[in-house]
Structures are given as C-alpha cells and as structure tokens.
Design a protein around this motif. Sequence first.
Motif, PDB file in Angstrom:
ATOM      1  N   UNK A  41       0.901  -1.367  -0.055  1.00 58.29           N
ATOM      2  CA  UNK A  41      -0.341   0.074  -0.100  1.00 58.29           C
ATOM      3  C   UNK A  41       0.687   1.093  -0.484  1.00 58.29           C
ATOM      4  N   UNK A  42       0.528   2.146  -0.709  1.00 58.10           N
ATOM      5  CA  UNK A  42       0.868   4.005  -0.301  1.00 58.10           C
ATOM      6  C   UNK A  42       0.494   3.981   1.207  1.00 58.10           C
ATOM      7  N   UNK A  43       1.289   5.402   1.800  1.00 59.90           N
ATOM      8  CA  UNK A  43       2.654   5.727   1.103  1.00 59.90           C
ATOM      9  C   UNK A  43       3.849   4.746   1.727  1.00 59.90           C
ATOM     10  N   UNK A  44       4.504   4.870   0.582  1.00 61.55           N
ATOM     11  CA  UNK A  44       5.453   3.339   0.755  1.00 61.55           C
ATOM     12  C   UNK A  44       7.361   4.987  -0.131  1.00 61.55           C
ATOM     13  N   UNK A  45       8.702   4.097   0.332  1.00 63.14           N
ATOM     14  CA  UNK A  45       9.535   4.876   0.242  1.00 63.14           C
ATOM     15  C   UNK A  45      10.317   4.511  -1.425  1.00 63.14           C
ATOM     16  N   UNK A  46      10.455   4.704  -2.135  1.00 65.45           N
ATOM     17  CA  UNK A  46      10.747   4.329  -3.361  1.00 65.45           C
ATOM     18  C   UNK A  46      12.576   5.498  -3.875  1.00 65.45           C
ATOM     19  N   UNK A  47      13.137   3.725  -3.839  1.00 69.62           N
ATOM     20  CA  UNK A  47      14.934   5.158  -4.392  1.00 69.62           C
ATOM     21  C   UNK A  47      14.683   4.838  -5.492  1.00 69.62           C
ATOM     22  N   UNK A  48      14.859   6.302  -6.071  1.00 69.50           N
ATOM     23  CA  UNK A  48      14.688   6.841  -7.688  1.00 69.50           C
ATOM     24  C   UNK A  48      16.229   7.831  -7.906  1.00 69.50           C
ATOM     25  N   UNK A  49      16.581   7.491  -8.808  1.00 65.88           N
ATOM     26  CA  UNK A  49      18.321   7.715  -9.286  1.00 65.88           C
ATOM     27  C   UNK A  49      19.321   8.208  -7.513  1.00 65.88           C
ATOM     28  N   UNK A  50      19.184   7.245  -7.199  1.00 70.93           N
ATOM     29  CA  UNK A  50      19.676   6.987  -5.776  1.00 70.93           C
ATOM     30  C   UNK A  50      19.201   8.259  -4.605  1.00 70.93           C
ATOM     31  N   UNK A  51      17.998   8.651  -4.906  1.00 80.13           N
ATOM     32  CA  UNK A  51      17.579   9.390  -3.859  1.00 80.13           C
ATOM     33  C   UNK A  51      16.303   9.037  -3.356  1.00 80.13           C
ATOM     34  N   UNK A  52      16.009   9.063  -2.399  1.00 81.58           N
ATOM     35  CA  UNK A  52      14.567   8.205  -1.529  1.00 81.58           C
ATOM     36  C   UNK A  52      13.287   9.256  -2.360  1.00 81.58           C
ATOM     37  N   UNK A  53      12.690   8.852  -2.573  1.00 83.48           N
ATOM     38  CA  UNK A  53      11.287   9.533  -2.836  1.00 83.48           C
ATOM     39  C   UNK A  53       9.939   9.344  -2.351  1.00 83.48           C
ATOM     40  N   UNK A  54       9.185   9.911  -1.840  1.00 83.28           N
ATOM     41  CA  UNK A  54       8.204   8.989  -0.909  1.00 83.28           C
ATOM     42  C   UNK A  54       6.578   8.929  -1.936  1.00 83.28           C
TER      43      UNK A  54
END
Length: 524
Positions: free
Chosen positions: A322-335
Amino acid sequence: MLNRQGRPTQAGEAASEQHATFTGNKALQQIEPLIFEIGHHETTGVDIDAPAPFKSRLGKHARKDGIGLPGLSEPEAMRHYVRLSQKNYGIDTGLFPLGSCTMKHNARLNEKMARLPGFSDVHPLQPVSTVPGALDVMLQLSHYLMTLTGMPAVALSPKAGAHGEACGMMAIKAAIAAKGEGATRNVVLVPESAHGTNPATAALIGFSVKSVPARPDGTVAVEDVKALLGPEIAAIMLTNPNTCGIFEPQIVEIAAAMHEAGAYFYCDGANFNAIVGKAKPGDLGVDAMHINLHKTFSTPHGGGGPGAGPVVLSQRLAPYAPVPFIHIENGKPRLIENKDDAPAGNQPFGRMTAFHGQMGMYVRALAYMLSHGSDGMKQASEDAVLNANYIRAGLSDLMSLPFPDHPSMHEALFDDEWLKGTGVSTLDFAKAMIDEGYHPMTVYFPLVVHGAMLIEPTESESKASLDLFIATLRDLAMAAQGNDKARFTAAPHHAPIRRLDETRAARQPVLKWVKPQPIAEAAE
C-alpha cells in the motif's frame, strides 16, 4: 512468626488486615474515588478572565445547563492521577508474565530518542522537502526489518498487529485479483490455535475461513493442510512460533504446499521476538508477515500513543504494497503517496491509514536495533527462549505440560490437569497471583488447551527475578494441592478491588457514571 517467604512478619501485621480504617485507606494503599466524585462543578483549578461582551452565534444550539465537568485544583488533579497510577501494574512494576503479549522492557534510551526535536514535533502535512531526516529513519528501519526477515519489501504504515494482518491479507487479495482468480480463491485456512484476530481479519476483508486441526503435540501437520487444498484456497494464516510456544517443525513443507497450490502463506509475526537473528521468515517460504514493534523491538505496549505493525512482503506480493512507501529514484528517496504516482510494475492495493504511520514508534524501534546490534538482537531471542524454558523446568514437576515433547520457544504453556480434584480453577490460581504482587499470566488461551496458563517472561528478566517468580508459583501450586482452597477461591484478598462478577460485568457493563441521589431522596 514467619510469613510465606520465611521472613519475620511486622508487628501487628495479621491484626491490621482485620482493622477497618475511617478513610478506607490502608497506609500507602489509598482509596481513590472517581474524578466526578471528588471534583466540584462550580470550581476550577484555572483562573479564566471574563470574555469581552460578544453576541453568541449558536442560536438554538447554545447550551442551557452546565457541562457537568468536575473542577479540581492542580494538587487535587495531580494526586488523583498519581494514586490511579499506583493501582496499575506495568512492566516497570515487576515481571509481567502475559503469554502471547511479550511485555518486554521499554528502554529509556529509546524514549529519549523519540523525544528529540525533529522527531517529536514532525507533522505529517509538512512539505516532504522539510523532513529528510524522517524519511531516512523510515528507510533505515525498513532496511533492518527486511534484513532480519529476509523479505524484499515492507509496508510501514499499519498501526498495530491486527491492522498489519489486514494489510498483508489485502496484498494477498490484490495479487489474487491481478491473476484473475478473485472470484474463485476466497477461502483462508486458519489453525485452531491461531490468535482470534486471524479468522476475524480474513472474514473482514471478504474471505471465508476453514479451520486446520492441531495435532496432539500442538503443531500443524502438512498432511492436514494438503487435505484442505484446492482451487478455492487463497492463503493460510499460520503463527510461528505458534501460540502454544512451539516452533512449527513442518513450516517449510507447509509453505511449499501452499505455493504449489497457487496460494499464499501469511505468517502471524506476533512471536518474532523468539527467532530474531536465528531464523528468517523469508527463508521459510513466508509471503507476508506483520511485525509487532511493541512485542519485538521494545516500543510501548498499549501506551505512548498509536502503535505500529509493519508488514514485510515477499517478491510475489511486493508490487501490491500500500501507499505511502519510499522508492529510491536516481539514488535518492522519493515518498510515493498516491497510487497514480507508483513506479511502473507497482500496483498498490490502496492506503491503510491517513498518513505515514507513527514516527515515534519508528524512532524507538530503530534506537533499539542500533543500540543492540545484530548480535544483541540475536542474544535477546536466545535469552527469551532460555527464560521461558527455565520457568518451564522450574515448574513442570508441579504443573502439567500439555505438550511435553517440544521445547518451549518464547513462552511456556501449562494446562489445568494438575488442578483436578483440588477445587481450584485456573482463574482462582491467576487471582491468587495478584495477592503475591504479580500480574496473572494469560489464562484460558490458546483454546486448544483446557485451562491454559501461558507464561512469557521475555529476555528482560534476571535470574533472580525468575527464581522468585518460580518460587512464588511453586508455593501457590503446593497450597492448591494441599487443600488451601480459601487462599484461592476468594482471591485477591489484598487488591484495592476484590474479585468482580466478570460474567455480569461483561453482560451488563456500567459505562456511565450516574450522580448518586441525596440520601433523603433515595429514602423516599
């Protein structure tokens, strides 16, 4: 004159139990009325200036009578709540032997960390750019939870164990629907010894429930599971170690059978405290498991605000987290806060709660993990199992074991076979423990054991603490078998409130305080 512990009694101790006091107090054991009975409606402990003249906009909704709240001065309010706290039993009071609840010590270091500025005052509606530290805590906690369980994904937002169960089962339901089997796979298998929340959770989200019988040794047999499998089976909800305090010996085979049938394996993680650092649920074939942070990682149990019940997910279920979750995008965390923003390949089933979970519990759990390290958490599991077996060994010659062939894991389970013919029941025995200064163990659960007494000391207790507890229960056991019924059937004798009529209290609860009538009116 000696007391039961072999120590000299204080002068007049026996007589003082019969001496009634004018106040109802017994020295430091003070009677405390309800706040409505000590406060006065016409007074308040706060001086409030009269408001400037104004015109009310409430119209017909304006109240016509007083609100009926009691007014107390600051000393009165302080005394009231201090006296109430002295009637409460908690892990800071003494050994708390509740089985299946894991009442472990909450380290004060963890509390200090949770109160640091930036954690204690973080707000869920702050712009994400202002809370990189909070995201980092969530990332670190997620990393350790996945590492300890051997699972590739985790949902942090569930607020407690049952909430986590719902999360895991909803992920399973979403995965089944994505395969086009939502209309046919609608039955969940639940062992007889399971926590009551397991069948309730499955039913709540639309599944039917089939019971799996327990073997005579308290475990689940893979043959019994296979006999129930079919195209309608969605999942099994199995606790490991189970509620009888036993590690399920065929758990790997059960998981394999479920997967071969196209179903999923949900593990109730309530007893993870027994195996942290020793066994990874992911290696056992688990697809989803909730983790009670209060049971395993020392966050407050029932106090300190909202709880947390993160859910770890297998590769098969990770896309449905489920949301919310943290996704690593280009080495940076994105909520990721909305389903529509999920990366390609992710199909979140929805949202479990309004915001992101409970930051205070995340900080406490992470502080516990960092202060213990991997070796310390492994030792905590080993000590929890050691303590449970120490209690079992210290009592097994007097109290009967329903499953003697398996060593205990985190908790020792006794039944009431040893009480037969004594006239003393499991409930009587538990009430007598109150007189000895102990909270009773869990009684009459699990239901597969008659008159169950489930004791979980956790790793927090010292050998001296366990020795006194064992000696106390041995004294009680010998008294029960020695025909000292009066010590049990009317217990507790020394508690502020004597034994209640629990059946009547459950069926006719008094939930509202009613102002007593004046004596003259009552007489009329």
